[in-house]
Design an enzyme around this catalytic site. Structure first.
Site, PDB file in Angstrom:
ATOM      1  N   THR A 188       0.831  -1.194   0.000  1.00  0.00           N
ATOM      2  CA  THR A 188       0.000   0.000   0.000  1.00  0.00           C
ATOM      3  C   THR A 188       0.873   1.256   0.000  1.00  0.00           C
ATOM      4  O   THR A 188       1.993   1.240   0.499  1.00  0.00           O
ATOM      5  CB  THR A 188      -0.887  -0.022   1.261  1.00  0.00           C
ATOM      6  N   ARG A 216     -12.994  -8.199  -0.474  1.00  0.00           N
ATOM      7  CA  ARG A 216     -12.253  -7.811   0.728  1.00  0.00           C
ATOM      8  C   ARG A 216     -11.849  -6.347   0.625  1.00  0.00           C
ATOM      9  O   ARG A 216     -11.287  -5.901  -0.366  1.00  0.00           O
ATOM     10  CB  ARG A 216     -11.006  -8.684   0.884  1.00  0.00           C
ATOM     11  N   VAL A 217     -12.156  -5.579   1.658  1.00  0.00           N
ATOM     12  CA  VAL A 217     -11.723  -4.190   1.763  1.00  0.00           C
ATOM     13  C   VAL A 217     -10.809  -4.093   2.979  1.00  0.00           C
ATOM     14  O   VAL A 217     -11.157  -4.565   4.058  1.00  0.00           O
ATOM     15  CB  VAL A 217     -12.919  -3.237   1.911  1.00  0.00           C
ATOM     16  N   GLY A 218      -9.653  -3.500   2.785  1.00  0.00           N
ATOM     17  CA  GLY A 218      -8.690  -3.413   3.871  1.00  0.00           C
ATOM     18  C   GLY A 218      -8.739  -2.090   4.604  1.00  0.00           C
ATOM     19  O   GLY A 218      -9.676  -1.291   4.458  1.00  0.00           O
ATOM     20  N   ASP A 219      -7.693  -1.824   5.366  1.00  0.00           N
ATOM     21  CA  ASP A 219      -7.663  -0.634   6.215  1.00  0.00           C
ATOM     22  C   ASP A 219      -7.530   0.659   5.439  1.00  0.00           C
ATOM     23  O   ASP A 219      -7.804   1.736   5.971  1.00  0.00           O
ATOM     24  CB  ASP A 219      -6.530  -0.746   7.231  1.00  0.00           C
ATOM     25  N   THR A 239       0.569   0.805   6.380  1.00  0.00           N
ATOM     26  CA  THR A 239       0.692  -0.154   5.290  1.00  0.00           C
ATOM     27  C   THR A 239       0.910  -1.536   5.889  1.00  0.00           C
ATOM     28  O   THR A 239       1.324  -1.668   7.040  1.00  0.00           O
ATOM     29  CB  THR A 239       1.879   0.176   4.364  1.00  0.00           C
ATOM     30  N   GLY A 240       0.662  -2.552   5.095  1.00  0.00           N
ATOM     31  CA  GLY A 240       0.904  -3.914   5.554  1.00  0.00           C
ATOM     32  C   GLY A 240      -0.363  -4.643   5.925  1.00  0.00           C
ATOM     33  O   GLY A 240      -1.377  -4.562   5.233  1.00  0.00           O
ATOM     34  N   GLY A 242      -3.517  -5.044   6.939  1.00  0.00           N
ATOM     35  CA  GLY A 242      -4.625  -4.142   7.189  1.00  0.00           C
ATOM     36  C   GLY A 242      -5.630  -4.644   8.198  1.00  0.00           C
ATOM     37  O   GLY A 242      -6.243  -3.846   8.922  1.00  0.00           O
TER      38      GLY A 242
END
Length: 326
Positions: A188, A216-219, A239-240, A242
Site C-alpha cells: 500500500t 475484501r476491503v482493507g484498512d 501499510t501492511g 490491514g
C-alpha cells in the site's frame, strides 16, 4: 505558518515531486496528496496500487483508497472498485460531492464514479496477468509453497515472512491453490501533506492483498485504521497487514499518541506495539507514518531497513529517512 512538507511510504517517491510542486505553488494539502497519489496509481511498474495492481482470487483487480482532511476530519473513501484507475480521486469526490457519506464500495462506488465523469479503464495489465498466470502454472507443476518464494512477506517491502504470512498462503490454497510475491517492491502507498496554510491531509491507495477473497476491503478505506488526520495533533497512515490496523484502530492510536506529546516516530512505534498485542493467525508486518502540524515527521516498522520518503520546498528530489523498528 510551518514550511510545507510531503511524506510518503516506500514507492511514493514516484509521486512526491508532483505533490511538492502543488505545495510550492501554494496549493492545498488535499490537492498535493491527490496529485502525488495519482502518479503512483498510474505507475505500471507498481503492482499494489492503481492500474497494474495484482488481482483478487477471481482474477479481478479491486482498488481501495481514502483521503482525510485534518481541520474538519472530513473523510472520503472507496473500496473494492473495479475498472477505475484512480480511486484516490473518486475518494476525494466522495468527500467533496457526497458529504452525507464517507465510504462507498463495489458497485455503488463505481456508479458514483460514472455519475461524476470518471473514465473507465482496464486495470489488469499484461504484466500483472502474467504474474497471475505464473501462480496458476505453479499449481500445475505442483511446486511447494517453499519453492515459490514464501520466505518473503505477502504484503510488505521485500521483508522476511512471518508465521502469519505462511498461514495466509495456506488459507489461499482454497482460492488459487498457491501464490508467491512477484519480484520487486510491493505494498500500500501512504502520502501525507502539510500545506502553507497549515492544513494537513492524509491519502492512502492500494489494490490490497494479492489473491484476496473478492470483495475484501482493507484498512486503506477505513477511518482510524489505515488513515486518520486531526489538525490538533497530526496525521498518520498504515501499510501492511490491514486487518490488524482495523482491529487496533492503529492510525487513530498513533494520532492519539501525538496528542499526548510523543514524537512522530515514537507515536508510530507505540501504535504498532499496540497492534502487535492482538492475536492473529495471519500476522504479517505492519508499518506506519506520521506528520505533525508543525512539520515533524517519522515512521516505524516491524523489521530493519524500512524507510519513508519526504520532500520540502527546497528538495530537488525525494529524500529518504529510516523508520524506527518496533
Amino acid at each position: 505558518m510551518p514550511e510545507p512538507v510531503i511524506i510518503g511510504s516506500e514507492r511514493s517517491e514516484v509521486g512526491l515531486p508532483s505533490g511538492m510542486e502543488v505545495l510550492r505553488r501554494g496549493g492545498s494539502a488535499l490537492d498535493a496528496v491527490e496529485a502525488a497519489m495519482r502518479r503512483c496509481e498510474d505507475n505500471l511498474a507498481d503492482h499494489y496500487v492503481g492500474t497494474g495492481g495484482l488481482p483478487n482470487a477471481r482474477g479481478e483487480v479491486e482498488l481501495d483508497a481514502s483521503v482525510m482532511v485534518g481541520s474538519s476530519r472530513r473523510f472520503g473513501a472507496v473500496g473494492a472498485v473495479h475498472g477505475y484507475p484512480n480511486p484516490i480521486s473518486i475518494a476525494r469526490a466522495v468527500l467533496e460531492r457526497l458529504p452525507q457519506h464517507c465510504l462507498l464500495v463495489g458497485e455503488g462506488a463505481e456508479l458514483f464514479a460514472e455519475e461524476n465523469g470518471f473514465t473507465r479503464a482496464e486495470l489488469l495489465t499484461d504484466e500483472a496477468r502474467a504474474l497471475w498466470r505464473e501462480q496458476l502454472d505453479a499449481v500445475a507443476r505442483k511446486e511447494s509453497a517453499e519453492s515459490v518464494g514464501s520466505a518473503e512477506s505477502v504484503e510488505g517491502e521485500n521483508t522476511a515472512a512471518l508465521p502469519g504470512d505462511h498461514r495466509y498462503r495456506a488459507a489461499a490454497l482454497d482460492l488459487v491453490r498457491k501464490f508467491a510475491p512477484h519480484e520487486g517492491p510491493w505494498g500500500t502507498i501512504n502520502i501525507i501533506a502539510l500545506d502553507a496554510s497549515g492544513e494537513l491531509c492524509v491519502g492512502v491507495s492500494t489494490s490490497g492483498y494479492p489473491f484476496k477473497y473478492p470483495g475484501r476491503v482493507g484498512d486503506s478505506s477505513v477511518p482510524g485504521a489505515g488513515n486518520w488526520c486531526d489538525l490538533r495533533a497530526g496525521g498518520a497512515a498504515c501499510t501492511g497487514r490491514g486487518e490488524l490496523s482495523m482491529r487496533g484502530g492503529t492510525a487513530r492510536t498513533i494520532v492519539d499518541h501525538l496528542a499526548a506529546g510523543h514524537g512522530p516516530a515514537e507515536a508510530c512505534r507505540l501504535g504498532l506495539a499496540d497492534a502487535a498485542t492482538l492475536p492473529d493467525d495471519f500476522r504479517a508486518e505492519l508499518r506506519a507514518l506520521a506528520l505533525t502540524p508543525d512539520g515533524r515527521h517519522g515512521g516505524a516498522a516491524g523489521q530493519e531497513g524500512s524507510v519513508y520518503a519526504l520532500m520540502t520546498p527546497d528538495s530537488t528530489e525525494p529524500e529518504f529517512r529510516p523508520r524506527v523498528v518496533l
